[in-house]
Design a protein around this motif. Structure first.
Motif, PDB file in Angstrom:
ATOM      1  N   ARG A  70       0.918  -1.459   0.204  1.00  0.00           N
ATOM      2  CA  ARG A  70       0.039  -0.034   0.374  1.00  0.00           C
ATOM      3  C   ARG A  70       0.953   1.511  -0.167  1.00  0.00           C
ATOM      4  O   ARG A  70       0.294   1.740  -0.824  1.00  0.00           O
ATOM      5  N   THR A  71       1.907   1.442   0.748  1.00  0.00           N
ATOM      6  CA  THR A  71       2.562   2.696   1.156  1.00  0.00           C
ATOM      7  C   THR A  71       3.423   2.515  -0.606  1.00  0.00           C
ATOM      8  O   THR A  71       3.325   3.614  -1.224  1.00  0.00           O
ATOM      9  N   THR A  72       4.205   1.421  -1.149  1.00  0.00           N
ATOM     10  CA  THR A  72       4.889   1.862  -2.289  1.00  0.00           C
ATOM     11  C   THR A  72       3.985   2.504  -3.284  1.00  0.00           C
ATOM     12  O   THR A  72       4.316   2.841  -4.735  1.00  0.00           O
ATOM     13  N   LEU A  73       2.526   1.747  -3.356  1.00  0.00           N
ATOM     14  CA  LEU A  73       1.807   2.007  -4.734  1.00  0.00           C
ATOM     15  C   LEU A  73       1.407   3.419  -4.302  1.00  0.00           C
ATOM     16  O   LEU A  73       1.499   3.844  -5.096  1.00  0.00           O
ATOM     17  N   GLU A  74       1.169   3.900  -3.028  1.00  0.00           N
ATOM     18  CA  GLU A  74       0.960   5.524  -3.109  1.00  0.00           C
ATOM     19  C   GLU A  74       1.935   6.431  -3.651  1.00  0.00           C
ATOM     20  O   GLU A  74       2.080   7.317  -3.378  1.00  0.00           O
ATOM     21  N   LYS A  75       2.730   5.890  -2.779  1.00  0.00           N
ATOM     22  CA  LYS A  75       4.453   6.373  -3.483  1.00  0.00           C
ATOM     23  C   LYS A  75       4.145   6.668  -5.143  1.00  0.00           C
ATOM     24  O   LYS A  75       4.718   7.590  -5.402  1.00  0.00           O
ATOM     25  N   ALA A  76       4.306   5.763  -5.576  1.00  0.00           N
ATOM     26  CA  ALA A  76       3.839   5.765  -7.242  1.00  0.00           C
ATOM     27  C   ALA A  76       3.714   6.565  -7.464  1.00  0.00           C
ATOM     28  O   ALA A  76       2.934   7.498  -8.803  1.00  0.00           O
ATOM     29  N   CYS A  77       2.045   6.582  -7.566  1.00  0.00           N
ATOM     30  CA  CYS A  77       0.441   7.594  -7.378  1.00  0.00           C
ATOM     31  C   CYS A  77       0.959   8.935  -6.984  1.00  0.00           C
ATOM     32  O   CYS A  77       1.119   9.453  -8.440  1.00  0.00           O
ATOM     33  N   ARG A  78       1.476   8.975  -6.007  1.00  0.00           N
ATOM     34  CA  ARG A  78       1.846  10.793  -6.225  1.00  0.00           C
ATOM     35  C   ARG A  78       2.688  10.866  -6.828  1.00  0.00           C
ATOM     36  O   ARG A  78       2.871  12.252  -6.803  1.00  0.00           O
ATOM     37  N   ALA A  79       3.887  10.006  -7.111  1.00  0.00           N
ATOM     38  CA  ALA A  79       4.714  11.046  -7.778  1.00  0.00           C
ATOM     39  C   ALA A  79       4.170  11.252  -9.526  1.00  0.00           C
ATOM     40  O   ALA A  79       4.852  12.022 -10.255  1.00  0.00           O
ATOM     41  N   ALA A  80       3.267  10.243  -9.535  1.00  0.00           N
ATOM     42  CA  ALA A  80       2.439  10.386 -10.847  1.00  0.00           C
ATOM     43  C   ALA A  80       1.285  11.527 -11.094  1.00  0.00           C
ATOM     44  O   ALA A  80       0.818  12.088 -12.109  1.00  0.00           O
ATOM     45  N   GLY A  81       1.528  11.813  -9.769  1.00  0.00           N
ATOM     46  CA  GLY A  81      -0.160  13.424  -9.676  1.00  0.00           C
ATOM     47  C   GLY A  81      -1.742  12.641  -9.716  1.00  0.00           C
ATOM     48  O   GLY A  81      -1.604  13.665 -10.132  1.00  0.00           O
ATOM     49  N   LEU A  82      -0.864  12.081  -8.790  1.00  0.00           N
ATOM     50  CA  LEU A  82      -2.141  10.832  -8.564  1.00  0.00           C
ATOM     51  C   LEU A  82      -2.205  11.052  -7.209  1.00  0.00           C
ATOM     52  O   LEU A  82      -1.425  10.695  -6.338  1.00  0.00           O
ATOM     53  N   ARG A  83      -3.613  10.574  -6.505  1.00  0.00           N
ATOM     54  CA  ARG A  83      -3.789  10.851  -5.376  1.00  0.00           C
ATOM     55  C   ARG A  83      -4.795   9.614  -4.771  1.00  0.00           C
ATOM     56  O   ARG A  83      -5.908   9.242  -5.806  1.00  0.00           O
ATOM     57  N   PRO A  84      -4.822   8.233  -3.691  1.00  0.00           N
ATOM     58  CA  PRO A  84      -5.924   7.587  -4.086  1.00  0.00           C
ATOM     59  C   PRO A  84      -7.027   8.101  -3.227  1.00  0.00           C
ATOM     60  O   PRO A  84      -6.519   9.013  -1.978  1.00  0.00           O
ATOM     61  N   ILE A  85      -7.888   7.628  -2.972  1.00  0.00           N
ATOM     62  CA  ILE A  85      -9.409   7.843  -2.640  1.00  0.00           C
ATOM     63  C   ILE A  85     -10.134   6.934  -2.081  1.00  0.00           C
ATOM     64  O   ILE A  85     -11.496   7.056  -1.334  1.00  0.00           O
ATOM     65  N   HIS A  86      -9.891   5.771  -2.415  1.00  0.00           N
ATOM     66  CA  HIS A  86     -10.755   4.913  -1.671  1.00  0.00           C
ATOM     67  C   HIS A  86      -9.359   3.219  -2.209  1.00  0.00           C
ATOM     68  O   HIS A  86      -8.407   3.498  -3.074  1.00  0.00           O
ATOM     69  N   VAL A  87      -9.750   2.518  -0.317  1.00  0.00           N
ATOM     70  CA  VAL A  87      -8.704   1.111  -1.191  1.00  0.00           C
ATOM     71  C   VAL A  87      -9.467   0.003  -0.691  1.00  0.00           C
ATOM     72  O   VAL A  87     -10.510   0.128   0.756  1.00  0.00           O
ATOM     73  N   SER A  88      -9.663  -0.732  -0.915  1.00  0.00           N
ATOM     74  CA  SER A  88      -9.692  -2.335  -0.718  1.00  0.00           C
ATOM     75  C   SER A  88      -9.435  -3.521  -1.216  1.00  0.00           C
ATOM     76  O   SER A  88      -8.659  -3.286  -1.833  1.00  0.00           O
ATOM     77  N   ARG A  89      -9.949  -4.035  -0.600  1.00  0.00           N
ATOM     78  CA  ARG A  89      -9.117  -5.953  -1.281  1.00  0.00           C
ATOM     79  C   ARG A  89     -10.111  -6.615  -2.004  1.00  0.00           C
ATOM     80  O   ARG A  89     -11.742  -6.977  -1.867  1.00  0.00           O
ATOM     81  N   PRO A  90      -9.907  -6.802  -3.237  1.00  0.00           N
ATOM     82  CA  PRO A  90     -10.814  -7.316  -4.422  1.00  0.00           C
ATOM     83  C   PRO A  90     -11.006  -8.799  -4.719  1.00  0.00           C
ATOM     84  O   PRO A  90     -10.249  -9.671  -3.748  1.00  0.00           O
ATOM     85  N   CYS A  91     -12.258  -9.220  -4.666  1.00  0.00           N
ATOM     86  CA  CYS A  91     -13.037 -10.678  -4.863  1.00  0.00           C
ATOM     87  C   CYS A  91     -12.379 -11.317  -6.167  1.00  0.00           C
ATOM     88  O   CYS A  91     -12.838 -10.968  -6.960  1.00  0.00           O
TER      89      CYS A  91
END
Length: 260
Positions: free
Chosen positions: A181-202
């Motif tokens: 979760r941490t590294t994915l959020e870092k990658a998003c923010r480096a690309a100018g994106l921010r998370p608004i929802h996090v969950s576990r897919p089925c």
């Protein structure tokens, strides 16, 4: 089985930096097993498109990156989206086109993929690329200012991944990057994106496939052939070892929030 995995000393991201030129492999890839599991995959796509609709109601423009044979596009079109896809495999993209879907053969950026898109899907793709931040920036460029990106990838710090260790099923040669979760959020923010929802897919699987996967972890003498009846059963399964992010461009919605 993987290539050599290195850990970043700064953020902890796990990556196979010696695996760089994989596009040619995907371009030539043929995967009959993909079409044989179309039923469970369609159920997965239906569930994902329902989530997309919660953040970006139809009618809207949707882009599926890594579209395969167009299963997610099919479900999106049923829900009223104007859907287009891009897929590197010539074999898979041809079958999507034969099914009547607008799937362009190649990767982003692509001359025929022109934004803005209200929704972009990146499902089990980002772990296959050598420059994940670059891919996210390219996606950001084709998103609408208030667009949403729905992204799924294995979580290397999930409980299941920790329990299985090096035997975790997502450690495979085709995977280049391993996010948490941490590294994915870092990658998003480096690309100018921010998370608004996090969950576990089925996910959904044929029961005989799950049987064979379990047997693979047992000694050879204890392995049993799957009963025929399992081939007709589809099983929903959530092992909580994948992570789903919904992200938006940085700045999206700020003006609206500032007036409230």
């Amino acid at each position: 089985m993987t290539a050599a995995i290195f850990r970043c000393e700064c953020c902890g991201f796990l990556q196979c930096p010696e695996t760089t030129d994989v596009l040619a492999l995907y371009e030539d890839m043929e995967d009959p097993g993909y079409t044989q599991t179309a039923g469970p995959r369609a159920l997965q796509a239906r569930r994902l498109v329902k989530l997309v609709g919660a953040f970006c109601p139809a009618p809207a423009r949707l882009l599926d990156v890594g579209a395969g044979i167009g299963l997610l596009l099919d479900e999106a079109e049923k829900r009223g989206f104007s859907a287009v896809g891009v897929e590197p495999s010539r074999w898979l993209s041809a079958r999507a086109q034969q099914g009547g879907h607008e799937v362009h053969c190649g990767v982003l950026p692509h001359k025929d993929i022109v934004g803005p898109f209200d929704a972009v899907c990146l499902i089990d793709v980002i772990e296959h690329v050598s420059d994940p931040v670059g891919l996210l920036r390219t996606i950001r460029d084709v998103m609408a200012p208030d667009g949403k990106l729905i992204m799924v990838t294995p979580d290397v710090k999930s409980v299941m991944a920790r329990l299985m260790g090096r035997n975790w099923w997502h450690f495979r040669a085709a995977h280049i990057g391993y996010f948490d979760r941490t590294t994915l959020e870092k990658a998003c923010r480096a690309a100018g994106l921010r998370p608004i929802h996090v969950s576990r897919p089925c996910w959904y699987f044929n029961a005989d496939y799950l049987w064979d996967r379990v047997m693979a972890y047992l000694p050879v003498r204890l392995r049993l052939k799957a009963p025929r009846m399992l081939a007709r059963l589809t099983v929903p399964l959530n092992l909580y070892d994948s992570i789903l992010f919904v992200v938006e461009p940085v700045g999206s919605g700020d003006e609206k929030r500032s007036t409230q």
